[in-house]
Design a protein around this motif. Structure first.
Motif, PDB file in Angstrom:
ATOM      1  N   LEU A  19     -21.224  24.912  38.063  1.00 11.16           N
ATOM      2  CA  LEU A  19     -20.230  23.892  38.411  1.00 11.16           C
ATOM      3  C   LEU A  19     -20.554  22.553  37.755  1.00 11.16           C
ATOM      4  N   GLN A  20     -21.840  22.249  37.638  1.00 10.12           N
ATOM      5  CA  GLN A  20     -22.238  21.012  36.988  1.00 10.12           C
ATOM      6  C   GLN A  20     -21.789  20.996  35.529  1.00 10.12           C
ATOM      7  N   MET A  21     -22.019  22.100  34.820  1.00 10.78           N
ATOM      8  CA  MET A  21     -21.687  22.161  33.395  1.00 10.78           C
ATOM      9  C   MET A  21     -20.185  22.197  33.157  1.00 10.78           C
ATOM     10  N   LEU A  22     -19.407  22.709  34.109  1.00 13.64           N
ATOM     11  CA  LEU A  22     -17.951  22.737  33.943  1.00 13.64           C
ATOM     12  C   LEU A  22     -17.342  21.341  33.918  1.00 13.64           C
ATOM     13  N   LEU A  76     -20.003  31.659  20.715  1.00 12.87           N
ATOM     14  CA  LEU A  76     -21.096  30.938  20.056  1.00 12.87           C
ATOM     15  C   LEU A  76     -22.098  30.386  21.064  1.00 12.87           C
ATOM     16  N   ALA A  77     -21.612  29.849  22.174  1.00  9.76           N
ATOM     17  CA  ALA A  77     -22.510  29.257  23.171  1.00  9.76           C
ATOM     18  C   ALA A  77     -23.345  30.306  23.889  1.00  9.76           C
ATOM     19  N   LEU A  78     -23.013  31.593  23.699  1.00  8.69           N
ATOM     20  CA  LEU A  78     -23.793  32.658  24.316  1.00  8.69           C
ATOM     21  C   LEU A  78     -25.107  32.895  23.580  1.00  8.69           C
ATOM     22  N   LEU A  79     -25.195  32.456  22.334  1.00 11.06           N
ATOM     23  CA  LEU A  79     -26.373  32.755  21.521  1.00 11.06           C
ATOM     24  C   LEU A  79     -27.601  32.010  22.041  1.00 11.06           C
ATOM     25  N   PRO A  80     -28.735  32.697  22.117  1.00 17.25           N
ATOM     26  CA  PRO A  80     -29.971  32.079  22.630  1.00 17.25           C
ATOM     27  C   PRO A  80     -30.742  31.333  21.548  1.00 17.25           C
ATOM     28  N   TRP A  81     -30.105  30.313  20.985  1.00 20.16           N
ATOM     29  CA  TRP A  81     -30.754  29.616  19.866  1.00 20.16           C
ATOM     30  C   TRP A  81     -31.421  28.308  20.286  1.00 20.16           C
ATOM     31  N   LEU A 123     -17.466  30.372  28.942  1.00 22.80           N
ATOM     32  CA  LEU A 123     -16.158  30.747  29.480  1.00 22.80           C
ATOM     33  C   LEU A 123     -15.017  29.820  29.028  1.00 22.80           C
ATOM     34  N   PRO A 124     -15.155  28.487  29.123  1.00 27.92           N
ATOM     35  CA  PRO A 124     -14.035  27.638  28.671  1.00 27.92           C
ATOM     36  C   PRO A 124     -13.737  27.796  27.185  1.00 27.92           C
ATOM     37  N   ARG A 125     -14.769  27.956  26.372  1.00 27.42           N
ATOM     38  CA  ARG A 125     -14.559  28.059  24.933  1.00 27.42           C
ATOM     39  C   ARG A 125     -13.926  29.392  24.552  1.00 27.42           C
ATOM     40  N   VAL A 126     -14.307  30.452  25.260  1.00 24.24           N
ATOM     41  CA  VAL A 126     -13.668  31.746  25.007  1.00 24.24           C
ATOM     42  C   VAL A 126     -12.192  31.678  25.372  1.00 24.24           C
ATOM     43  N   ALA A 127     -11.878  31.068  26.521  1.00 23.52           N
ATOM     44  CA  ALA A 127     -10.480  30.960  26.948  1.00 23.52           C
ATOM     45  C   ALA A 127      -9.662  30.156  25.939  1.00 23.52           C
ATOM     46  N   LEU A 128     -10.222  29.055  25.454  1.00 20.82           N
ATOM     47  CA  LEU A 128      -9.523  28.238  24.465  1.00 20.82           C
ATOM     48  C   LEU A 128      -9.352  28.988  23.143  1.00 20.82           C
ATOM     49  N   MET A 129     -10.390  29.739  22.750  1.00 15.62           N
ATOM     50  CA  MET A 129     -10.307  30.483  21.491  1.00 15.62           C
ATOM     51  C   MET A 129      -9.270  31.602  21.575  1.00 15.62           C
ATOM     52  N   VAL A 130      -9.192  32.274  22.714  1.00 16.18           N
ATOM     53  CA  VAL A 130      -8.169  33.309  22.890  1.00 16.18           C
ATOM     54  C   VAL A 130      -6.778  32.688  22.824  1.00 16.18           C
ATOM     55  N   ALA A 131      -6.604  31.544  23.488  1.00 19.16           N
ATOM     56  CA  ALA A 131      -5.298  30.871  23.459  1.00 19.16           C
ATOM     57  C   ALA A 131      -4.906  30.487  22.035  1.00 19.16           C
ATOM     58  N   LEU A 165     -23.754  42.133  30.164  1.00 20.94           N
ATOM     59  CA  LEU A 165     -25.138  42.438  29.822  1.00 20.94           C
ATOM     60  C   LEU A 165     -25.644  41.484  28.741  1.00 20.94           C
ATOM     61  N   ALA A 166     -24.759  41.094  27.823  1.00 15.04           N
ATOM     62  CA  ALA A 166     -25.147  40.141  26.775  1.00 15.04           C
ATOM     63  C   ALA A 166     -25.543  38.802  27.388  1.00 15.04           C
ATOM     64  N   LEU A 167     -24.855  38.396  28.447  1.00 21.32           N
ATOM     65  CA  LEU A 167     -25.212  37.156  29.136  1.00 21.32           C
ATOM     66  C   LEU A 167     -26.624  37.259  29.710  1.00 21.32           C
ATOM     67  N   LEU A 168     -26.939  38.388  30.339  1.00 20.00           N
ATOM     68  CA  LEU A 168     -28.280  38.578  30.903  1.00 20.00           C
ATOM     69  C   LEU A 168     -29.330  38.644  29.801  1.00 20.00           C
TER      70      LEU A 168
END
Length: 278
Positions: A19-22, A76-81, A123-131, A165-168
């Protein structure tokens, strides 16, 4: 202790960080705009490549490569970089001492926080990219450049399971960066080393199937493929049936292995940690 009571602090840590990051909507919009820009450049490069004779035997079609690009940009934000900046800050300021005193498992607490941090950015970036790529581009008459839907329901369902699973898996890899930052008392070096490796071997820079054939077995088996490339292959239906189950099983194996390594490393690091100023 009941399972619900045991999990309560970790669920609360995840929800609080999520919730903080949203709240950082401007960062999501800025990241989305940047990812659209780079996604467009990568799509044009792929289109030029597929127009040449060198792409005659490519293992994926141009439409799949374009969808892969938009998918990679959305995730992109899912990557553990890079490690969790909150953990890095607590190490620099000495606030990590508070985590050591809490009556919880520190590894699980940091894991929950980092998972919430990653999920809220993705999640927000995926939703925006799909739109944009799946809805706006076709409406603008650019269907050939758009994000295409999965070929069937089974592929879509497998993609959803694999993405969770990718998130974990991504969080477990971020935890290794967090632990390295706690050990070195600085996150900059490990983040600088991790970024190029993650971008290439996750498939974000280029779909792994387009890399040399001799590399394919190792590329699919290494852990970073489970963060981006395996979910994408499931999305396209390139991995189906037994192949899909094996790919999801591989993700589970890497999660268990990396978590075990991270937990052991965390115990050793916390035992030897010297809090700055103390």
């Amino acid at each position: 202790m009941a399972p619900r009571e045991f999990l309560r602090p970790y669920v609360a840590a995840f929800a609080s960080r999520f919730l903080q990051m949203l709240q950082y909507r401007t960062a999501a919009y800025a990241g989305f705009a940047t990812q659209c820009w780079w996604g467009g450049i990568k799509v044009m490069v792929l289109a030029a490549f597929y127009s040449s004779t060198a792409a005659a035997d490519a293992p994926m079609t141009l439409a799949q490569a374009i969808t892969y690009t938009w998918l990679a940009q959305g995730l992109l934000a899912l990557l553990p970089w890079l490690g969790d900046p909150e953990v890095a800050l607590s190490v620099r300021t000495g606030a990590v001492a508070y985590d050591r005193l809490r009556p919880v498992n520190v590894y699980a607490l940091w894991f929950a926080r980092s998972a919430g941090w990653i999920a809220a950015r993705v999640l927000p970036r995926v939703a925006l990219m799909v739109a944009f790529a799946a809805v706006a581009l076709p409406l603008a008459g650019l269907s050939d450049w758009a994000w295409q839907p999965p070929p069937n329901v089974a592929a879509g369902a497998a993609f959803v399971v694999s993405s969770l699973l990718a998130l974990l898996l991504s969080t477990s890899l971020v935890m290794l960066l967090n632990i390295a930052a706690a050990s070195a008392l600085n996150e900059r070096g490990i983040n600088a080393l991790a970024a190029p490796v993650v971008i290439v071997f996750s498939g974000n820079l280029l779909p792994l199937v387009l890399l040399p054939d001799a590399w394919q077995p190792l590329l699919l088996l290494q852990p970073l493929a489970g963060v981006m490339d395996i979910p994408a292959r499931l999305y396209f239906g390139q991995l189906a049936g037994a192949g899909a189950l094996a790919a999801i099983g591989l993700q589970c194996i890497w999660i268990a292995l990396v978590v075990a390594i991270g937990h052991a490393s965390m115990t050793r690091t916390m035992r030897r940690l010297e809090v700055q100023g103390g």
